[in-house]
Design a protein around this motif. Structure first.
Motif: not given
Length: 682
Positions: A173-186
């Motif tokens: 995987l080269l690109l991961l887009d998770l914007r505008f979700n609710v993920l305060p802890i990664l």
């Protein structure tokens, strides 16, 4: 014979395509520009089309109104490599629904209504490289939903309703887009993607950036952590030396320090907008030798001499300042509302250099004010001045030229004298230049700050020019608004200051209650400002403005008011209404001319049709060629699909969304009466 051929000509033109492919090989309401590519648009059907040839490699079904999918609908399409099902009404993905598509490499399911990703919906898609699921309503993803997708290069999940993320074990995987979700802890355990190059975490509610997560991404080049709750600059970024694109915008982390950014010398794009920055140190220009794009919008800049280097640096380095119109000055009042990049050097209030000739005085009596002269050098003449506070340091002040004594026998070389601009220092402070030519303020006892804007319990002596104070009564609010325009609001702070003589400064907080972006903006003002104009506001919007003592906890002794900016085009509309009666005769004449021209055109058309006996096309229908929707695909062009992203507006403004679009180039015109059914794509 001519009588029978004439009605058949339009039919034959549309049955046989330019490449010789008959429309019988194409599904209904679809276009086949090449034997391997099919584009279906404006079908208004709840299911996928039937009769797709087995040789098809690229199938575009976006904005068709499709509501459901079945495995049988893709039977016989083992050669399909690209499937675009975006902007439909799909709510669920049945298990193994794409099982027949064993050659599929690109799948676009964005802008649908999918709520759940099951364990087996992507089963059997071992060659899949790009999976787009953004702008759906996805709340849950089965922990094993992405198992087997080991060839995946891009995964886009932005704009959904995710509150947790399954472990992503994707080695390529080269690109991961998770914007505008609710993920305060990664954490590092969530992303087992060692080769990841682009990670987008904007607007997910991050409180901190996990050090192990970033440290494990050794190939990371593009990082977006904008719009989160990061209160300090993430220390782990000082070790991320390979970053090329970085966005920190919209975090409450406050001013940046030079040492925070000193290891990011490879950056080419940087976004530090909406960080409440009041200035940038000149050392900033030495940190990024490769910078090409910079965004610093929506910051309350103090456009004084210490920021005069900035526009000159942009031009010298060829750097593009993004969102230029939103990058404006807030202080001092003479520059408030001006575009920072367009300020001339003199508008920053930098001191001018004048030449003063001085003479060495030869006399036996001592002067009350000593003069310092250096025979072969040029420097400012300095004299010590007694301070009101014994602890204050001595400050150098410019000395006016001393007339030559009759006994003078020698004249020194020219000496440059630097004068500070007037009104640079507040509350009676006096200014001087340091050894680098920067302005420094000598503040009276009881005041502090860069420009003496902060006051203690001892009020400084009143200014020489009295400021008119508004007459107040018991019913007068502490803060009020007046002189409201479409883009500015003038605040009256007379009573607020009068009722609180102890405050050191005023903290103004304002936000737009009518717009999509309701994030509050903060400004710090000295207590000597009875009026202040907020600029750069949106027309026809309601703003709430709150004032509180500087340094006090949020909400303590806070007073608020509301004001609505005027509509921007109200004056123009009024002028148009006044001139409506004058336009009526002209419109009537114009309509008459159009009717006459139309009648003549109809007569000519009928005569021409009678002579020719059939319809002509001015050009042949243009071919639809594939354009690379994803990287590495075929070249060409297709109709551009309309973006229907359910993502907050700021992300769209920043241009960070990476949804791919297609282009339709069909410039063929005809002289017949058949309506053209071209899609109105974005």
């Amino acid at each position: 014979m001519k009588v029978f051929l004439t009605p058949l000509m339009p039919f034959l033109l549309f049955v046989v395509l330019p490449d010789g492919t008959f429309s019988s090989d194409c599904p209904k309401h679809c276009s086949c520009s090449t034997p391997e590519s099919i584009l279906c648009f404006q079908r208004r059907s709840s299911t996928i089309p039937t009769g797709v040839p087995p040789s098809t490699k690229h199938l575009y079904l976006f904005a068709n109104g499709i509501e459901s999918l079945t495995p049988e609908g893709f039977s016989g399409l083992e050669n399909l490599e690209m499937l675009d099902l975006s902007q439909n009404k799909i709510k669920e993905l049945p298990d193994k629904v794409f099982g027949h598509l064993t050659s599929l490499r690109n799948l676009d399911l964005s802008s649908n209504q999918i709520t759940h990703i099951s364990e087996d919906c992507f089963k059997g898609m071992a060659l899949l490289e790009r999976l787009y699921l953004y702008s759906n309503h996805i709340k849950t993803i089965h922990p094993a939903a992405f198992n087997g997708l080991e060839q995946l290069l891009e995964l886009k999940l932005q704009g959904n309703q995710l509150t947790s993320l399954p472990t992503l074990s994707m080695p390529r995987l080269l690109l991961l887009d998770l914007r505008f979700n609710v993920l305060p802890i990664l954490g590092a355990a969530d992303l087992q993607t060692p080769n990841l190059e682009s990670l987008k975490l904007g607007g997910v509610g991050l409180i901190s950036l996990d050090e192990k997560l970033i440290a494990g991404l050794s190939n990371l080049h593009d990082l977006d952590i904008s719009g989160n709750q990061l209160k300090t600059f993430p220390p782990v970024l000082t070790e991320a030396r390979g970053l090329i694109h970085l966005s920190l915008a919209g975090n409450p982390m406050g001013p940046l320090k030079v040492h925070d950014l000193q290891n990011l010398g490879e950056l080419r794009e940087l976004d530090i907008s909406s960080l409440s920055l009041q200035g940038l140190p000149e050392e900033f220009s030495e940190l990024f030798p490769h910078l090409k794009k910079l965004t610093i919008a929506e910051n309350p800049f103090n456009c004084l001499c210490n920021l005069a280097w900035f526009p000159r640096w942009l031009r010298a380095q060829g750097i593009t300042l993004e969102r230029t119109q939103e990058t404006r000055c807030h202080f001092p009042p003479r520059n408030a509302g001006k575009v920072l990049e367009r300020l001339d050097h003199r508008e920053f209030g930098c001191p001018t250099t004048t030449t003063v000739k001085t003479s060495t005085v030869k006399t036996s009596t001592s002067l009350s004010v000593p003069v310092t002269t250096v025979p072969s050098t040029t420097r400012a003449i300095a004299v010590p001045r007694p301070s009101e506070n014994p602890k204050d340091k001595e400050v150098d002040f410019p000395l006016p030229p001393i007339p030559a004594s009759p006994s003078s026998s020698s004249i020194d070389p020219e000496v440059d004298q630097h004068f500070c601009p007037s009104n640079t220092c507040l509350n009676g402070g006096t200014c001087r230049l340091d050894q680098h030519g920067h302005i420094e303020c000598n503040c009276p006892h009881g005041t502090s700050g860069i420009y003496c804007e902060l006051q203690g319990h001892h009020r400084p002596s009143p200014p020489e020019v009295e400021i008119p104070v508004a007459t107040v009564t018991a019913d007068t609010p502490d803060i009020s608004t007046r002189h409201v325009t479409s883009t500015s609001i003038l605040l009256d702070l007379h009573r607020y200051i009068e009722m609180r003589p102890y405050i050191r400064g005023i903290r103004l907080t304002y936000c737009n209650l009518s717009g999509p972006d309701r994030r509050p903006m903060q400004l710090n003002l000295p207590a000597s400002y009875p009026e202040y104009r907020l600029r750069g506001l949106r027309p026809n919007s309601t703003y709430t403005v709150c004032a509180s003592p500087m340094g006090a906890p949020s909400g303590i002794d806070s007073v608020c008011t509301e004001a609505q900016t005027t509509a921007q085009n109200s004056a123009t509309e009024a002028r148009i209404e006044d001139k409506t009666t004058m336009l009526v005769p002209a419109i009537a004449i114009l309509l008459l001319v159009v009717l006459i021209a139309t009648a003549v055109g109809v007569v000519c058309f009928l005569r021409r049709k009678r002579i020719k006996g059939h319809l002509d096309l001015d050009c042949e229908p243009s071919q639809l060629e594939l354009e690379g929707v994803k990287a590495g695909l075929d070249n060409g062009q297709l109709p551009q699909k309309q973006p229907e992203l359910m993502i907050p507006e700021p992300a769209v403004q920043n241009g960070n969304l990476e949804y791919e679009v297609l282009l339709l180039q069909d410039h063929c015109t005809s002289n017949n009466n058949m309506s053209s059914h071209k899609p109105s794509y974005f």
